[in-house]
Scaffold this motif. Structure first.
Motif, PDB file in Angstrom:
ATOM      1  N   VAL A  21       0.855  -1.191   0.000  1.00 39.63           N
ATOM      2  CA  VAL A  21       0.000   0.000   0.000  1.00 39.63           C
ATOM      3  C   VAL A  21       0.886   1.234   0.000  1.00 39.63           C
ATOM      4  N   ASN A  22       0.610   2.178  -0.903  1.00 50.67           N
ATOM      5  CA  ASN A  22       1.465   3.364  -1.067  1.00 50.67           C
ATOM      6  C   ASN A  22       1.114   4.510  -0.135  1.00 50.67           C
ATOM      7  N   PHE A  23      -0.175   4.622   0.226  1.00 51.68           N
ATOM      8  CA  PHE A  23      -0.545   5.694   1.163  1.00 51.68           C
ATOM      9  C   PHE A  23      -1.878   5.377   1.825  1.00 51.68           C
ATOM     10  N   VAL A  24      -2.105   6.046   2.962  1.00 56.83           N
ATOM     11  CA  VAL A  24      -3.343   5.881   3.745  1.00 56.83           C
ATOM     12  C   VAL A  24      -3.918   7.270   3.989  1.00 56.83           C
ATOM     13  N   LEU A  25      -5.216   7.431   3.663  1.00 57.34           N
ATOM     14  CA  LEU A  25      -5.870   8.744   3.751  1.00 57.34           C
ATOM     15  C   LEU A  25      -7.172   8.608   4.540  1.00 57.34           C
ATOM     16  N   GLY A  26      -7.220   9.233   5.725  1.00 59.83           N
ATOM     17  CA  GLY A  26      -8.386   9.113   6.586  1.00 59.83           C
ATOM     18  C   GLY A  26      -9.612   9.859   6.075  1.00 59.83           C
ATOM     19  N   ALA A  27     -10.771   9.513   6.657  1.00 65.25           N
ATOM     20  CA  ALA A  27     -12.050  10.062   6.206  1.00 65.25           C
ATOM     21  C   ALA A  27     -12.158  11.570   6.412  1.00 65.25           C
ATOM     22  N   ARG A  28     -11.368  12.115   7.310  1.00 66.18           N
ATOM     23  CA  ARG A  28     -11.431  13.548   7.601  1.00 66.18           C
ATOM     24  C   ARG A  28     -10.382  14.329   6.791  1.00 66.18           C
ATOM     25  N   ASN A  29      -9.705  13.645   5.855  1.00 71.22           N
ATOM     26  CA  ASN A  29      -8.564  14.242   5.167  1.00 71.22           C
ATOM     27  C   ASN A  29      -8.662  14.152   3.650  1.00 71.22           C
ATOM     28  N   VAL A  30      -9.895  14.069   3.143  1.00 77.98           N
ATOM     29  CA  VAL A  30     -10.130  13.865   1.709  1.00 77.98           C
ATOM     30  C   VAL A  30      -9.456  14.948   0.863  1.00 77.98           C
ATOM     31  N   SER A  31      -9.438  16.170   1.369  1.00 79.81           N
ATOM     32  CA  SER A  31      -8.873  17.286   0.602  1.00 79.81           C
ATOM     33  C   SER A  31      -7.361  17.153   0.395  1.00 79.81           C
ATOM     34  N   LYS A  37       3.633  11.470  -2.208  1.00 87.31           N
ATOM     35  CA  LYS A  37       4.569  11.015  -1.174  1.00 87.31           C
ATOM     36  C   LYS A  37       4.436   9.502  -1.032  1.00 87.31           C
ATOM     37  N   ASN A  38       5.536   8.825  -0.848  1.00 87.80           N
ATOM     38  CA  ASN A  38       5.468   7.382  -0.653  1.00 87.80           C
ATOM     39  C   ASN A  38       5.257   7.055   0.821  1.00 87.80           C
ATOM     40  N   LYS A  39       4.337   6.156   1.080  1.00 87.57           N
ATOM     41  CA  LYS A  39       3.995   5.689   2.434  1.00 87.57           C
ATOM     42  C   LYS A  39       3.431   6.807   3.317  1.00 87.57           C
ATOM     43  N   ALA A  40       2.775   7.785   2.701  1.00 88.17           N
ATOM     44  CA  ALA A  40       2.147   8.864   3.477  1.00 88.17           C
ATOM     45  C   ALA A  40       0.965   8.311   4.268  1.00 88.17           C
ATOM     46  N   VAL A  41       0.812   8.816   5.495  1.00 83.02           N
ATOM     47  CA  VAL A  41      -0.330   8.448   6.343  1.00 83.02           C
ATOM     48  C   VAL A  41      -0.934   9.739   6.878  1.00 83.02           C
ATOM     49  N   GLU A  42      -2.108  10.099   6.369  1.00 84.56           N
ATOM     50  CA  GLU A  42      -2.803  11.324   6.805  1.00 84.56           C
ATOM     51  C   GLU A  42      -4.148  10.927   7.406  1.00 84.56           C
ATOM     52  N   VAL A  43      -4.224  10.904   8.737  1.00 82.45           N
ATOM     53  CA  VAL A  43      -5.435  10.411   9.401  1.00 82.45           C
ATOM     54  C   VAL A  43      -5.876  11.317  10.556  1.00 82.45           C
ATOM     55  N   ASP A  44      -5.574  12.599  10.472  1.00 85.77           N
ATOM     56  CA  ASP A  44      -5.910  13.548  11.530  1.00 85.77           C
ATOM     57  C   ASP A  44      -7.432  13.729  11.606  1.00 85.77           C
ATOM     58  N   ILE A  45      -8.056  13.233  12.688  1.00 89.89           N
ATOM     59  CA  ILE A  45      -9.528  13.332  12.781  1.00 89.89           C
ATOM     60  C   ILE A  45      -9.987  14.717  13.236  1.00 89.89           C
ATOM     61  N   ASN A  46      -9.046  15.614  13.516  1.00 90.42           N
ATOM     62  CA  ASN A  46      -9.413  16.984  13.870  1.00 90.42           C
ATOM     63  C   ASN A  46      -9.188  17.963  12.715  1.00 90.42           C
ATOM     64  N   HIS A  47      -8.768  17.437  11.563  1.00 95.97           N
ATOM     65  CA  HIS A  47      -8.550  18.302  10.410  1.00 95.97           C
ATOM     66  C   HIS A  47      -9.874  18.922   9.975  1.00 95.97           C
ATOM     67  N   ASP A  48      -9.888  20.233   9.772  1.00 99.37           N
ATOM     68  CA  ASP A  48     -11.125  20.954   9.409  1.00 99.37           C
ATOM     69  C   ASP A  48     -11.114  21.281   7.922  1.00 99.37           C
ATOM     70  N   GLU A  49     -11.910  20.526   7.152  1.00100.94           N
ATOM     71  CA  GLU A  49     -12.042  20.855   5.730  1.00100.94           C
ATOM     72  C   GLU A  49     -13.467  21.303   5.409  1.00100.94           C
ATOM     73  N   SER A  50     -14.144  21.863   6.421  1.00 93.09           N
ATOM     74  CA  SER A  50     -15.542  22.279   6.245  1.00 93.09           C
ATOM     75  C   SER A  50     -15.684  23.446   5.265  1.00 93.09           C
ATOM     76  N   THR A  51     -14.620  24.217   5.076  1.00 94.94           N
ATOM     77  CA  THR A  51     -14.707  25.342   4.137  1.00 94.94           C
ATOM     78  C   THR A  51     -13.897  25.090   2.863  1.00 94.94           C
ATOM     79  N   TYR A  52     -13.392  23.869   2.692  1.00 95.14           N
ATOM     80  CA  TYR A  52     -12.611  23.547   1.490  1.00 95.14           C
ATOM     81  C   TYR A  52     -13.544  23.437   0.284  1.00 95.14           C
ATOM     82  N   ALA A  53     -13.198  24.111  -0.791  1.00 91.62           N
ATOM     83  CA  ALA A  53     -14.027  24.077  -2.005  1.00 91.62           C
ATOM     84  C   ALA A  53     -13.537  22.954  -2.918  1.00 91.62           C
ATOM     85  N   PHE A  54     -14.202  21.810  -2.832  1.00 94.32           N
ATOM     86  CA  PHE A  54     -13.839  20.676  -3.680  1.00 94.32           C
ATOM     87  C   PHE A  54     -14.228  20.947  -5.132  1.00 94.32           C
ATOM     88  N   SER A  55     -13.472  20.346  -6.036  1.00 99.73           N
ATOM     89  CA  SER A  55     -13.905  20.344  -7.435  1.00 99.73           C
ATOM     90  C   SER A  55     -15.185  19.523  -7.531  1.00 99.73           C
TER      91      SER A  55
END
Length: 432
Positions: free
Chosen positions: A96-106, A114-132
């Motif tokens: 597996v090349n990377f792991v991306l938590g449910a709160r880190n979609v952006s 990045k190889n072997k990146a793990v982004e799983v911060d459950i306090n990350h705030d993407e409530s104002t992120y403008a997704f495509s």
């Protein structure tokens, strides 16, 4: 163009997260979606961890992906299981090349590089992120209105995977709904762990707006013809909310009310915040205000400490409310949940018998409910082609209806007379 293959497990919120990922990678990176795993340059699995089975499926699936992927293709694990297992996934499956938590979609574009990146911060705030923008269906639009969950239900892993609840600003929601409707999506589906708790917390702490106010704002968009939402919490079904549901013609007359248990004792152990009596009061008031409403629910049988009397309370609620749909499961101990350590775990054979009894009872109810639909005429919004020359859609109160027809019906509201009732779907013929 590089090719992206994505598999989505779990709920509608996971589906929407996958749409966000697809949008970010196809519109900001040089990817296009493929349905063929062996030609993909990037393979993603967006996971669910609410029950144990999807977690087991994760490792068998990524093992299969690793066998069939082409040389140089990357594998990424996203979603709720990614949040709670994190680095453990890469330790267990080093390919597996990377792991991306449910709160880190952006952050999808960042972890990709990045190889072997793990982004799983459950306090990350993407409530104002403008997704495509990307939609799986041109006829309806899933829209997140909040992220995370503040409830402390003792059986549920979601707060540990999606973090504290935060509401998305109403202007972003309305803007997204308007854009989707102008592009042809006549039905808007609002998503949140507890949608009717909307407004509890914003990044901008001074905001004051609740879910009922948001429903009114979305319904003012002229091109929006139907509004659905999931999942409301029974605790927050106040009279203001029920009145708006009943009186607003754009709000579809189907309500998901997660019961979980009919026993007040078990509800207390689950920390659901309401009693059997409160749930019945809200459900019966709803039936009274909207006679043709469809009510669906979730039920967990075999929760620790559940006695025969507690299960009988659940059956009593089921018989009184007469739910049109029940999603029922045996209790599944989950990590990071208090109930996992509770004494009096119910033996599997007892839980299995209770589940079978509940499901058989509900099938009998469904037969009686569906037979009453014979000869009725409904306005159906068609959205999907089916095999053997059928097209399917939904009524306002959420019956699935299929008719003989072609793609010319898609995206249209058409009157249909029911000719063949069924437990979960009806068959009919176009009239008028």
């Amino acid at each position: 163009m590089k090719k992206l293959y994505i598999e989505t497990l779990g709920c509608a919120m996971n589906v929407r997260d996958s749409e966000h990922i697809i949008a970010e990678l196809t519109q900001k990176e040089d990817f296009e979606v493929t349905q063929k795993i062996d030609e993909a340059d990037l393979i993603l699995i967006n996971t669910c961890s609410v029950r144990e089975k999807p977690v087991h499926k994760l490792f068998s699936e990524i093992g299969y992906f690793n066998k069939v992927k082409k040389e140089g293709a990357k594998i990424g694990v996203c979603g709720c299981t990614a949040s709670h297992l994190g680095e453990e996934i890469i330790k267990k499956a080093p390919y597996v090349n990377f792991v991306l938590g449910a709160r880190n979609v952006s952050k999808i574009r960042d972890v990709l590089k990045k190889n072997k990146a793990v982004e799983v911060d459950i306090n990350h705030d993407e409530s104002t992120y403008a997704f495509s923008d990307f939609r799986s269906s041109p006829y309806k639009a899933l829209i997140n209105i909040s992220i995370g969950c503040d409830k402390k239900c003792t059986f549920c892993i979601v707060p540990a995977t999606r973090g504290e609840e935060i509401s998305i600003p109403p202007e972003l929601i309305v803007q997204e709904a308007r854009r989707a409707a102008q592009n042809g999506a006549k039905e808007i589906f609002l998503l949140g762990q507890n949608v009717n708790n909307y407004g509890r917390r914003f990044s901008d702490k001074d905001r004051k707006i609740d879910f009922t106010d948001l429903l009114k704002m979305v319904s003012e968009i002229e091109e929006v013809k139907r509004i659905r939402f999931t999942s409301p919490h029974p605790l927050h079904m106040d009279d203001k909310f029920l009145q708006e549901f009943a009186s607003n013609p754009k709000i579809c007359k189907s309500m998901h009310m997660p019961l979980q248990s009919g026993s007040t004792k078990i509800l207390r152990a689950m920390k659901r915040g309401y009693s059997k009596e409160w749930f019945l009061d809200r459900a019966m008031k709803l039936r009274q205000m909207v006679p043709d409403v469809h009510i669906s629910t979730d039920v967990i049988v075999g929760f620790p400490g559940e006695s025969d009397e507690d299960f009988a309370d659940t059956i009593d609620v089921v018989e009184k409310v007469k739910f049109e749909q029940i999603f029922s499961f045996k209790y599944s101990p989950r990590p990071h949940t208090p109930a996992k350590e509770y004494p009096d775990q119910v033996p599997d054979e007892i839980a299995s018998k209770r589940l079978q009894y509940l499901q058989n009872l509900h099938l009998q109810m469904l037969d009686a409910i569906s037979q009453k639909e014979q000869g009725k005429v409904y306005e159906v919004y068609f959205e999907e082609l089916k095999p053997n020359g059928y097209v399917s859609g939904r009524t306002d109160n959420n019956w699935i209806v299929k008719v003989k027809g072609s793609e010319e019906l898609l995206g249209k509201f058409v009157d249909v007379k029911i000719t063949k009732p069924g437990r979960l779907a009806l068959e009919g013929e176009v009239v008028g």
